[in-house]
Design a protein around this motif. Structure first.
Motif, PDB file in Angstrom:
ATOM      1  N   ARG A 132       0.834  -1.205   0.000  1.00  0.00           N
ATOM      2  CA  ARG A 132       0.000   0.000   0.000  1.00  0.00           C
ATOM      3  C   ARG A 132       0.864   1.249   0.000  1.00  0.00           C
ATOM      4  O   ARG A 132       0.538   2.241  -0.675  1.00  0.00           O
ATOM      5  CB  ARG A 132      -0.917   0.000   1.234  1.00  0.00           C
ATOM      6  CG  ARG A 132      -1.822   1.246   1.301  1.00  0.00           C
ATOM      7  CD  ARG A 132      -2.794   1.262   0.147  1.00  0.00           C
ATOM      8  NE  ARG A 132      -3.519   2.513   0.053  1.00  0.00           N
ATOM      9  CZ  ARG A 132      -3.143   3.551  -0.701  1.00  0.00           C
ATOM     10  NH1 ARG A 132      -2.030   3.483  -1.435  1.00  0.00           N
ATOM     11  NH2 ARG A 132      -3.873   4.649  -0.754  1.00  0.00           N
ATOM     12  N   LEU A 133       1.955   1.213   0.739  1.00  0.00           N
ATOM     13  CA  LEU A 133       2.833   2.376   0.804  1.00  0.00           C
ATOM     14  C   LEU A 133       3.505   2.639  -0.540  1.00  0.00           C
ATOM     15  O   LEU A 133       3.658   3.790  -0.962  1.00  0.00           O
ATOM     16  CB  LEU A 133       3.894   2.160   1.890  1.00  0.00           C
ATOM     17  CG  LEU A 133       4.699   3.388   2.307  1.00  0.00           C
ATOM     18  CD1 LEU A 133       3.783   4.517   2.768  1.00  0.00           C
ATOM     19  CD2 LEU A 133       5.680   3.025   3.410  1.00  0.00           C
ATOM     20  N   GLN A 134       3.884   1.566  -1.222  1.00  0.00           N
ATOM     21  CA  GLN A 134       4.491   1.715  -2.543  1.00  0.00           C
ATOM     22  C   GLN A 134       3.494   2.341  -3.519  1.00  0.00           C
ATOM     23  O   GLN A 134       3.847   3.239  -4.292  1.00  0.00           O
ATOM     24  CB  GLN A 134       4.958   0.360  -3.070  1.00  0.00           C
ATOM     25  CG  GLN A 134       5.630   0.437  -4.447  1.00  0.00           C
ATOM     26  CD  GLN A 134       6.081  -0.918  -4.944  1.00  0.00           C
ATOM     27  OE1 GLN A 134       5.603  -1.955  -4.485  1.00  0.00           O
ATOM     28  NE2 GLN A 134       7.002  -0.939  -5.884  1.00  0.00           N
ATOM     29  N   GLN A 135       2.260   1.881  -3.458  1.00  0.00           N
ATOM     30  CA  GLN A 135       1.214   2.439  -4.318  1.00  0.00           C
ATOM     31  C   GLN A 135       1.019   3.930  -4.033  1.00  0.00           C
ATOM     32  O   GLN A 135       0.894   4.751  -4.959  1.00  0.00           O
ATOM     33  CB  GLN A 135      -0.090   1.684  -4.084  1.00  0.00           C
ATOM     34  CG  GLN A 135      -1.243   2.124  -4.970  1.00  0.00           C
ATOM     35  CD  GLN A 135      -2.528   1.392  -4.614  1.00  0.00           C
ATOM     36  OE1 GLN A 135      -2.670   0.816  -3.534  1.00  0.00           O
ATOM     37  NE2 GLN A 135      -3.484   1.411  -5.535  1.00  0.00           N
ATOM     38  N   PHE A 136       1.001   4.279  -2.755  1.00  0.00           N
ATOM     39  CA  PHE A 136       0.828   5.671  -2.350  1.00  0.00           C
ATOM     40  C   PHE A 136       1.985   6.535  -2.846  1.00  0.00           C
ATOM     41  O   PHE A 136       1.779   7.629  -3.389  1.00  0.00           O
ATOM     42  CB  PHE A 136       0.726   5.751  -0.825  1.00  0.00           C
ATOM     43  CG  PHE A 136       0.807   7.149  -0.275  1.00  0.00           C
ATOM     44  CD1 PHE A 136      -0.238   8.043  -0.460  1.00  0.00           C
ATOM     45  CD2 PHE A 136       1.934   7.572   0.425  1.00  0.00           C
ATOM     46  CE1 PHE A 136      -0.167   9.339   0.046  1.00  0.00           C
ATOM     47  CE2 PHE A 136       2.013   8.853   0.929  1.00  0.00           C
ATOM     48  CZ  PHE A 136       0.957   9.737   0.743  1.00  0.00           C
ATOM     49  N   LYS A 137       3.213   6.049  -2.678  1.00  0.00           N
ATOM     50  CA  LYS A 137       4.394   6.821  -3.071  1.00  0.00           C
ATOM     51  C   LYS A 137       4.433   7.047  -4.578  1.00  0.00           C
ATOM     52  O   LYS A 137       4.770   8.146  -5.049  1.00  0.00           O
ATOM     53  CB  LYS A 137       5.667   6.104  -2.620  1.00  0.00           C
ATOM     54  CG  LYS A 137       5.875   6.064  -1.114  1.00  0.00           C
ATOM     55  CD  LYS A 137       6.179   7.441  -0.566  1.00  0.00           C
ATOM     56  CE  LYS A 137       6.592   7.377   0.887  1.00  0.00           C
ATOM     57  NZ  LYS A 137       6.862   8.714   1.463  1.00  0.00           N
ATOM     58  N   HIS A 138       4.083   6.030  -5.336  1.00  0.00           N
ATOM     59  CA  HIS A 138       4.077   6.187  -6.796  1.00  0.00           C
ATOM     60  C   HIS A 138       3.000   7.178  -7.223  1.00  0.00           C
ATOM     61  O   HIS A 138       3.215   7.977  -8.154  1.00  0.00           O
ATOM     62  CB  HIS A 138       3.855   4.829  -7.476  1.00  0.00           C
ATOM     63  CG  HIS A 138       5.090   3.992  -7.590  1.00  0.00           C
ATOM     64  ND1 HIS A 138       6.109   4.298  -8.470  1.00  0.00           N
ATOM     65  CD2 HIS A 138       5.486   2.882  -6.924  1.00  0.00           C
ATOM     66  CE1 HIS A 138       7.073   3.401  -8.358  1.00  0.00           C
ATOM     67  NE2 HIS A 138       6.724   2.538  -7.420  1.00  0.00           N
TER      68      HIS A 138
END
Length: 221
Positions: A132-138
């Motif tokens: 989820r954090l990777q999705q948010f950062k992208h």
């Protein structure tokens, strides 16, 4: 608008998206009522959404994950408003002053965005999955790149990379200025004293000033 029964599991993609949308809208309504975003818990969200706690966890792993989704939507809506504000500048649209003013004014007009931005690195990113954090950062990076292009369209003499650096430093300014300009009640009362006036912060005014300093520095390079 009718909402699904809390005891009936969503099975189709449309039903699942409807429930996720309902939870985000409910969270947004709650955040407009409570003074501290930390007070938004899964228990209260489930109660207000008329869903069971276990059903909420089918869509969000934590209250922080809910807040991240609200923040993503706030950023998208702010970006739309910022683009409109940039185009309303007329002859001033190609100036550093206009960009700083449009940025600060549209940000200040979205207090929920500012509240969430001020805690996303210290609170919101600490109880979510790596996926989820990777999705948010992208998603955040994509918005930043588009905003850099929007600013470059206003002032072509400054490169897109310069505006990307501008945004790299503008976000920490927002993160720091929001709590400083919204102190606790006791601190606010103390800062009302004339001899402590130099320690007061005004979010929109100080953000605009900081952004102009940043832009002028980058423009001179």
């Amino acid at each position: 608008m009718s909402h699904p029964s809390p005891y009936q599991r969503a099975r189709s993609p449309e039903q699942k998206e409807e429930r996720r949308r309902h939870l985000i809208d409910t969270a947004r309504s709650l955040l407009l009522e409570i003074p501290d975003v930390h007070d938004l818990g899964i228990n209260e969200l489930a109660r207000r959404a008329q869903m069971t706690k276990s059903n909420v966890y089918r869509y969000f792993e934590s209250s922080e994950a809910v807040l991240l989704d609200v923040m993503v939507e706030e950023f998208a809506q702010w970006h739309t408003e910022l683009v409109k504000a940039l185009s309303r500048g007329g002859k001033r649209s190609g100036t550093i002053e206009h960009i700083a003013r449009a940025f600060s004014a549209t940000a200040a007009a979205r207090p929920l965005l500012c509240r969430l931005t001020s805690i996303f690195p210290s609170i919101l990113e600490h109880n979510v999955s790596a996926e989820r954090l990777q999705q948010f950062k992208h998603g955040l990076l994509a918005v930043r790149k588009q905003m850099a292009l929007d600013f470059h369209g206003c002032i072509p003499s400054m490169s897109t990379s310069a505006f990307d650096r501008f945004l790299h430093h503008a976000v920490p300014l927002m993160i720091g200025l929001w709590p400083l300009s919204h102190p606790a009640e006791v601190a606010a009362e103390m800062l009302g004293r004339p001899e402590l006036a130099a320690l007061r912060y005004d979010f929109q005014r100080d953000l605009e000033e900081g952004l102009m300093l940043l832009l002028r520095s980058l423009a001179s390079k």
